[in-house]
Design an enzyme around this catalytic site. Sequence first.
Site, PDB file in Angstrom:
ATOM      1  N   MET A  30       0.800  -0.919   0.371  1.00  0.00           N
ATOM      2  CA  MET A  30       0.020  -0.250  -0.563  1.00  0.00           C
ATOM      3  C   MET A  30       0.623   1.617   0.086  1.00  0.00           C
ATOM      4  O   MET A  30      -0.028   2.286   0.717  1.00  0.00           O
ATOM      5  CB  MET A  30      -1.121  -0.380   1.185  1.00  0.00           C
ATOM      6  N   TYR A  32       4.264   3.989   0.478  1.00  0.00           N
ATOM      7  CA  TYR A  32       4.647   4.369   1.911  1.00  0.00           C
ATOM      8  C   TYR A  32       5.793   3.352   2.464  1.00  0.00           C
ATOM      9  O   TYR A  32       5.962   3.518   2.917  1.00  0.00           O
ATOM     10  CB  TYR A  32       4.459   5.435   3.304  1.00  0.00           C
ATOM     11  N   GLU A  35      11.926  -0.131   5.365  1.00  0.00           N
ATOM     12  CA  GLU A  35      12.617  -0.886   5.249  1.00  0.00           C
ATOM     13  C   GLU A  35      11.695  -2.398   5.586  1.00  0.00           C
ATOM     14  O   GLU A  35      12.658  -3.097   4.574  1.00  0.00           O
ATOM     15  CB  GLU A  35      13.636  -1.159   6.511  1.00  0.00           C
ATOM     16  N   HIS A  37       8.877  -2.817   3.776  1.00  0.00           N
ATOM     17  CA  HIS A  37       8.626  -3.359   2.078  1.00  0.00           C
ATOM     18  C   HIS A  37       9.659  -3.633   1.647  1.00  0.00           C
ATOM     19  O   HIS A  37      10.279  -4.219   0.710  1.00  0.00           O
ATOM     20  CB  HIS A  37       8.227  -1.979   1.610  1.00  0.00           C
ATOM     21  N   LYS A 149       5.305  -9.466   9.365  1.00  0.00           N
ATOM     22  CA  LYS A 149       3.925  -8.722  10.464  1.00  0.00           C
ATOM     23  C   LYS A 149       3.292  -8.754  10.659  1.00  0.00           C
ATOM     24  O   LYS A 149       2.091  -8.831  11.431  1.00  0.00           O
ATOM     25  CB  LYS A 149       4.989  -7.235   9.799  1.00  0.00           C
ATOM     26  N   ASP A 150       2.921  -8.920   9.044  1.00  0.00           N
ATOM     27  CA  ASP A 150       0.953  -9.793   9.148  1.00  0.00           C
ATOM     28  C   ASP A 150       1.082 -10.957   9.240  1.00  0.00           C
ATOM     29  O   ASP A 150       0.947 -11.151   8.203  1.00  0.00           O
ATOM     30  CB  ASP A 150       0.587  -9.220   7.136  1.00  0.00           C
ATOM     31  N   SER A 185       6.339  -0.528  10.535  1.00  0.00           N
ATOM     32  CA  SER A 185       4.693   0.090   9.716  1.00  0.00           C
ATOM     33  C   SER A 185       5.033   1.330   9.182  1.00  0.00           C
ATOM     34  O   SER A 185       4.785   1.975   9.688  1.00  0.00           O
ATOM     35  CB  SER A 185       4.192   0.041  10.911  1.00  0.00           C
ATOM     36  N   SER A 186       4.375   1.544   8.057  1.00  0.00           N
ATOM     37  CA  SER A 186       3.834   2.779   7.271  1.00  0.00           C
ATOM     38  C   SER A 186       3.174   3.700   8.803  1.00  0.00           C
ATOM     39  O   SER A 186       3.097   5.216   8.570  1.00  0.00           O
ATOM     40  CB  SER A 186       3.057   2.731   6.239  1.00  0.00           C
ATOM     41  N   ARG A 187       2.093   2.873   9.400  1.00  0.00           N
ATOM     42  CA  ARG A 187       1.714   3.662  10.705  1.00  0.00           C
ATOM     43  C   ARG A 187       2.151   4.515  11.575  1.00  0.00           C
ATOM     44  O   ARG A 187       2.127   5.326  12.344  1.00  0.00           O
ATOM     45  CB  ARG A 187       0.285   2.981  10.750  1.00  0.00           C
TER      46      ARG A 187
HETATM   47  O1  PAF Z   1      -0.211  -5.606   3.439  1.00  0.00           O
HETATM   48  C1  PAF Z   1      -0.460  -4.995   2.940  1.00  0.00           C
HETATM   49  O2  PAF Z   1       0.068  -4.117   2.792  1.00  0.00           O
HETATM   50  C2  PAF Z   1      -2.392  -5.252   2.257  1.00  0.00           C
HETATM   51  O3  PAF Z   1      -2.522  -5.296   2.823  1.00  0.00           O
HETATM   52  C3  PAF Z   1      -2.158  -5.678   0.628  1.00  0.00           C
HETATM   53  C4  PAF Z   1      -1.058  -6.986   0.772  1.00  0.00           C
HETATM   54  C5  PAF Z   1      -0.864  -5.183  -0.219  1.00  0.00           C
HETATM   55  C6  PAF Z   1      -3.390  -6.193   0.222  1.00  0.00           C
HETATM   56  O4  PAF Z   1      -3.671  -4.547  -0.625  1.00  0.00           O
END
Ligand code: PAF
Length: 282
Positions: A30, A32, A35, A37, A149-150, A185-187
């Site tokens: 998504m 933003y 490290e 990403h 992380k997710d 996290s981007s947040r």
């Molecule tokens: O993990 C994320 O950033 C989002 O949930 C994803 C996998 C890009 C789906 O929008």
Amino acid sequence: MIWVDTIAELRKIVSGWRREGLTIGLVPTMGYFHEGHLSLMRHAKAENDRVVVSLFVNPTQFGPNEDLDRYPRDHARDRSLAEGVGVDLIFAPLPGEMYPEGFQTWVEVTGLTQGLCGKSRPGHFRGVTTVVTKLMMLVGPDRAYFGEKDAQQLRVVRRMVRDLNIPVEVRPVPLVREADGLAMSSRNVYLSPEERQAALILSKALFAMRDRVQAGETDVHSLREGMESMIKAEPLVQLEYLEFVDDETLEIVERVERPVLVALAAKVGRTRLIDNLVVGRL
Ligand code: PAF
């Protein structure tokens, strides 16, 4: 690096690569970038001939009172960071490209989405699995990269890929932490300096729990109490959930006798953060 925002352009380029016999790695994001990403992108780069990154703040995975509108965005910065790690193509569609007028088809994983984040964010995983399926169908990647992380998202996507026989290998990539332990996290940009300091209690509690497991503690009740008392002592942090679940099925466990995912979500000020560790791996 190529930047496209339409499905037609994306399809044209990836089908050309396919005709040449090149392998493709997909990194759904998504934007933003941090490290975490970039680590996904580097893994994809090392294992594939071409890397496609999708950059799309997916509206269907946000609830009505969540942060869709204020979710951080910076395309210029993202472009240069992705270019720096050798990404070949960024696909950054507008919402109308992914969800045209009349859209009414959803992909839903049932059991695995009931607990943890699924409980407090109804509809979230339906949005994730729908957009990830679309991205997989558009790109036709050999491999797709998801961060640990997710943790729940990774397991849900894996299940979906198996259940729908999507011909892609789901590649997990380890969570990346700041030097002081905070999960990237981007947040994290939402956090004030005081909140950022307070947020450290989440990883500290996880690490303390891991130390106890390594020292032989297996009782989840006691491990949970230890973590809760640490987190409750931090007034800026409100625990949303803290669960000890089977690493694969996500079912609640009472003892750490096999790999157990310890996952939590907490509000730090107005910001919702998640973190996790897997313990009990042989
Ligand atoms: O993990 C994320 O950033 C989002 O949930 C994803 C996998 C890009 C789906 O929008």
